[in-house]
Scaffold this active site. Structure first.
Site, PDB file in Angstrom:
ATOM      1  N   GLU A 177      89.837  40.619  24.400  1.00  0.00           N
ATOM      2  CA  GLU A 177      89.738  40.984  22.985  1.00  0.00           C
ATOM      3  C   GLU A 177      90.492  40.048  22.028  1.00  0.00           C
ATOM      4  OE1 GLU A 177      90.876  45.141  22.863  1.00  0.00           O
ATOM      5  OE2 GLU A 177      89.386  45.681  24.362  1.00  0.00           O
ATOM      6  N   ASP A 223      79.970  52.542  28.652  1.00  0.00           N
ATOM      7  CA  ASP A 223      79.760  53.987  28.480  1.00  0.00           C
ATOM      8  C   ASP A 223      78.858  54.176  27.276  1.00  0.00           C
ATOM      9  OD1 ASP A 223      81.737  53.513  26.469  1.00  0.00           O
ATOM     10  OD2 ASP A 223      83.304  54.459  27.665  1.00  0.00           O
ATOM     11  N   GLU A 258      82.640  47.468  30.855  1.00  0.00           N
ATOM     12  CA  GLU A 258      83.251  48.768  30.515  1.00  0.00           C
ATOM     13  C   GLU A 258      82.212  49.732  29.938  1.00  0.00           C
ATOM     14  OE1 GLU A 258      86.741  48.291  28.051  1.00  0.00           O
ATOM     15  OE2 GLU A 258      87.410  46.517  29.134  1.00  0.00           O
ATOM     16  N   HIS A 291      80.909  49.473  25.088  1.00  0.00           N
ATOM     17  CA  HIS A 291      81.195  50.861  24.703  1.00  0.00           C
ATOM     18  C   HIS A 291      80.209  51.228  23.593  1.00  0.00           C
ATOM     19  CE1 HIS A 291      84.843  51.121  27.071  1.00  0.00           C
ATOM     20  NE2 HIS A 291      85.235  49.959  26.575  1.00  0.00           N
ATOM     21  N   ASN A 312      86.812  38.679  28.130  1.00  0.00           N
ATOM     22  CA  ASN A 312      86.250  40.031  27.969  1.00  0.00           C
ATOM     23  C   ASN A 312      86.450  40.542  26.537  1.00  0.00           C
ATOM     24  OD1 ASN A 312      85.170  42.490  29.136  1.00  0.00           O
ATOM     25  ND2 ASN A 312      87.238  43.361  29.100  1.00  0.00           N
TER      26      ASN A 312
HETATM   27  O1  G3I Z   1     100.438  57.336  31.104  1.00  0.00           O
HETATM   28  C1  G3I Z   1     100.818  57.999  29.892  1.00  0.00           C
HETATM   29  C2  G3I Z   1     101.374  59.338  30.188  1.00  0.00           C
HETATM   30  O2  G3I Z   1     102.560  59.193  30.916  1.00  0.00           O
HETATM   31  C3  G3I Z   1     101.599  60.080  28.875  1.00  0.00           C
HETATM   32  O3  G3I Z   1     102.026  61.385  29.134  1.00  0.00           O
HETATM   33  C4  G3I Z   1     100.335  60.132  28.051  1.00  0.00           C
HETATM   34  C5  G3I Z   1     100.526  60.795  26.705  1.00  0.00           C
HETATM   35  O4  G3I Z   1      99.549  60.387  25.780  1.00  0.00           O
HETATM   36  O5  G3I Z   1      99.891  58.833  27.832  1.00  0.00           O
HETATM   37  C6  G3I Z   1      99.580  58.135  29.022  1.00  0.00           C
HETATM   38  O6  G3I Z   1      99.156  56.868  28.716  1.00  0.00           O
HETATM   39  C7  G3I Z   1      97.835  56.772  28.211  1.00  0.00           C
HETATM   40  C8  G3I Z   1      97.019  55.922  29.168  1.00  0.00           C
HETATM   41  O7  G3I Z   1      95.746  55.690  28.613  1.00  0.00           O
HETATM   42  C9  G3I Z   1      96.837  56.574  30.535  1.00  0.00           C
HETATM   43  O8  G3I Z   1      96.165  57.771  30.393  1.00  0.00           O
HETATM   44  C10 G3I Z   1      97.920  56.122  26.847  1.00  0.00           C
HETATM   45  O9  G3I Z   1      98.567  56.995  25.946  1.00  0.00           O
HETATM   46  C11 G3I Z   1      96.536  55.800  26.363  1.00  0.00           C
HETATM   47  O10 G3I Z   1      96.631  55.034  25.168  1.00  0.00           O
HETATM   48  C12 G3I Z   1      95.805  54.980  27.396  1.00  0.00           C
HETATM   49  O11 G3I Z   1      94.512  54.740  26.923  1.00  0.00           O
HETATM   50  C13 G3I Z   1      93.809  53.704  27.566  1.00  0.00           C
HETATM   51  C14 G3I Z   1      93.463  52.626  26.550  1.00  0.00           C
HETATM   52  O12 G3I Z   1      92.697  51.619  27.164  1.00  0.00           O
HETATM   53  C15 G3I Z   1      94.697  51.986  25.956  1.00  0.00           C
HETATM   54  O13 G3I Z   1      94.361  51.093  24.986  1.00  0.00           O
HETATM   55  C16 G3I Z   1      92.545  54.281  28.171  1.00  0.00           C
HETATM   56  O14 G3I Z   1      92.885  55.167  29.243  1.00  0.00           O
HETATM   57  C17 G3I Z   1      91.675  53.155  28.703  1.00  0.00           C
HETATM   58  O15 G3I Z   1      90.421  53.675  29.087  1.00  0.00           O
HETATM   59  C18 G3I Z   1      91.447  52.125  27.614  1.00  0.00           C
HETATM   60  O16 G3I Z   1      90.690  51.069  28.150  1.00  0.00           O
HETATM   61  C19 G3I Z   1      90.365  50.018  27.235  1.00  0.00           C
HETATM   62  C20 G3I Z   1      90.287  48.738  28.041  1.00  0.00           C
HETATM   63  O17 G3I Z   1      91.479  48.543  28.755  1.00  0.00           O
HETATM   64  C21 G3I Z   1      89.984  47.538  27.149  1.00  0.00           C
HETATM   65  N1  G3I Z   1      88.783  47.771  26.358  1.00  0.00           N
HETATM   66  C22 G3I Z   1      88.753  49.028  25.607  1.00  0.00           C
HETATM   67  C23 G3I Z   1      89.001  50.210  26.526  1.00  0.00           C
HETATM   68  C24 G3I Z   1      88.879  51.503  25.788  1.00  0.00           C
HETATM   69  O18 G3I Z   1      89.864  51.619  24.786  1.00  0.00           O
END
Ligand code: G3I
Length: 379
Positions: free
Chosen positions: A148, A261, A259, A230, A190
């Site tokens: 990105e 969906d 990715e 996405h 990516n």
């Molecule tokens: O692990 C912590 C946990 O300990 C805590 O209690 C909880 C509270 O909110 O947060 C957890 O972390 C979260 C993590 O996902 C795991 O679930 C983060 O807040 C959350 O921001 C994070 O989101 C991820 C996101 O990237 C971050 O930018 C998504 O799961 C993930 O699917 C998403 O993936 C991204 C790709 O890497 C890049 N392209 C876009 C895509 C979608 O946003």
């Protein structure tokens, strides 16, 4: 006896799909890395999740576990525990592992983004790539090296801390470090919102095209472009994504759908439309000889990053996971296309298909018998 019991267990837990073959078997037959982003659930949700993953997909990518904040939260202290669990499961089930990611502006700890000195930041980047790529060397077939870096709705760079402190050449350096750390891995740029060549993605896709074309010209070791994909139900134009894929292929680069969906709501009409869209995207992929990776961003709706109530992926449920119409769309796209590659220089009028996978050598595609292939046009 043990073997018979295992076979029965496997067939009982198989989600229902209209075709006789699993999505994994179909993808294997076409040589496609067909995968899902993985976050292992806990408790009663784990076993059905793992059986769906290993039966229906041949590739995994860690949804979050390999990101910087989860692998090097503290400078030079590496933690691979969560990612190792996913890699071990994947490889022990004869599947492939994709890597996500080395360099991104998000999910990076403050000790990295607060570094202001260019040389220090480059040294930190190099060490991170060396450690992460080194730990998984030989286990990961393809890495997202930079994620990105182009700004939304623009052909220019995102003004991330990487860009501001190092300059645009942070991308060149990341690819060079990655290639040195694991020379056999395929290396990918990516991005999202850069899939097609019309509408809202037109400008950014040109920015991505210009970036990767420049990398190729400068001899930077890049192998492919990741189209995150996405989407909403009506948020994309298949023909224009196909045109973008073709211009990327013309640069000698692979295409990875990284990715995917497709978000909608749970009505019969919308699930059917979702199926049609999944089908048309997989159809595009099987018709593009350099489209070799097709990853959905999750296994089941309940685990989608889109949150509670998401209707975006191929499978539904948690303690019992079943295939949605969208999964049949994937199945139909792979099995329903009988004419994709023709053996070059075959006898006139005789069409020989490659059903058993393909490989690339010096920019050309060959079937597993070593016959050169030419792509047939998308119908
Ligand atoms: O692990 C912590 C946990 O300990 C805590 O209690 C909880 C509270 O909110 O947060 C957890 O972390 C979260 C993590 O996902 C795991 O679930 C983060 O807040 C959350 O921001 C994070 O989101 C991820 C996101 O990237 C971050 O930018 C998504 O799961 C993930 O699917 C998403 O993936 C991204 C790709 O890497 C890049 N392209 C876009 C895509 C979608 O946003």
């Amino acid at each position: 006896m043990k073997r018979i019991a295992l076979l029965i267990a496997v067939s009982i837990s198989m989600p229902a799909l209209s075709g006789a073959q699993t999505l994994r078997q179909l993808a294997d037959s076409r040589g496609i890395h067909f995968g899902a982003a993985v976050t292992l659930p806990t408790g009663a949700n784990l076993a059905p999740y793992e059986s769906t993953l290993s039966q229906q997909f041949n590739t995994s990518v860690c949804e979050n576990a390999m990101k910087w904040q989860n692998t090097e939260g503290t400078r030079n202290v590496f933690n691979f525990t969560a990612a190792d669990a996913i890699v071990d499961f994947t490889l022990s089930h004869g599947m492939y592992m994709r890597g996500h990611n080395f360099v991104w502006h998000s999910q990076v700890p403050g000790w990295v983004s607060n570094i202001t000195n260019r040389d220090t930041l480059l040294a930190v980047m190099k060490n991170h790539i060396n450690q992460l790529a080194g730990h998984y060397k030989g286990k990961i077939y393809e890495w997202d090296v930079v994620n990105e870096a182009i700004a939304d709705g623009s052909t220019g760079f995102r003004t991330s801390f990487w860009y501001q402190r190092i300059g645009a050449d942070f991308i060149d350096s990341a690819f060079v470090y990655a290639h040195r750390a694991d020379p056999n891995a395929l290396l990918v740029y990516n991005d999202y919102g850069a899939e097609g060549m019309t509408g809202s993605t037109a400008t950014k896709s040109t920015g991505v095209y210009n970036l990767v074309s420049g990398l190729k010209t400068r001899g930077i070791p890049i192998n492919g472009v990741g189209l995150q994909s996405h989407f909403n139900l009506n948020g994309f134009d298949t023909a224009s994504i196909g045109a973008n894929m073709s211009r990327i292929e013309a640069l000698g680069l692979n295409i990875s759908i990284t990715e995917l969906d497709i978000s909608t709501s749970n009505t019969t009409a919308n699930l059917d439309a979702q199926k049609a869209n999944y089908k048309s995207l997989m159809t595009l992929c099987v018709h593009h000889p350099r489209c070799k990776t097709f990853i959905t961003w999750g296994v089941n709706d309940a685990q989608s990053w889109k949150g509670a109530g998401a209707v975006a992926l191929l499978f539904t449920g948690t303690t019992t996971i079943t295939a949605k119409p969208a999964a049949s769309g994937i199945s139909e796209a792979i099995s329903g296309v009988s004419s994709v590659w023709q053996v070059a220089n075959g006898r006139p009028g005789v069409l020989r298909q490659s059903h058993l996978g393909r490989f690339e050598l010096n920019g050309s595609m060959f079937d597993l018998r070593g016959r050169k292939l030419v792509a047939l046009p998308v119908p």
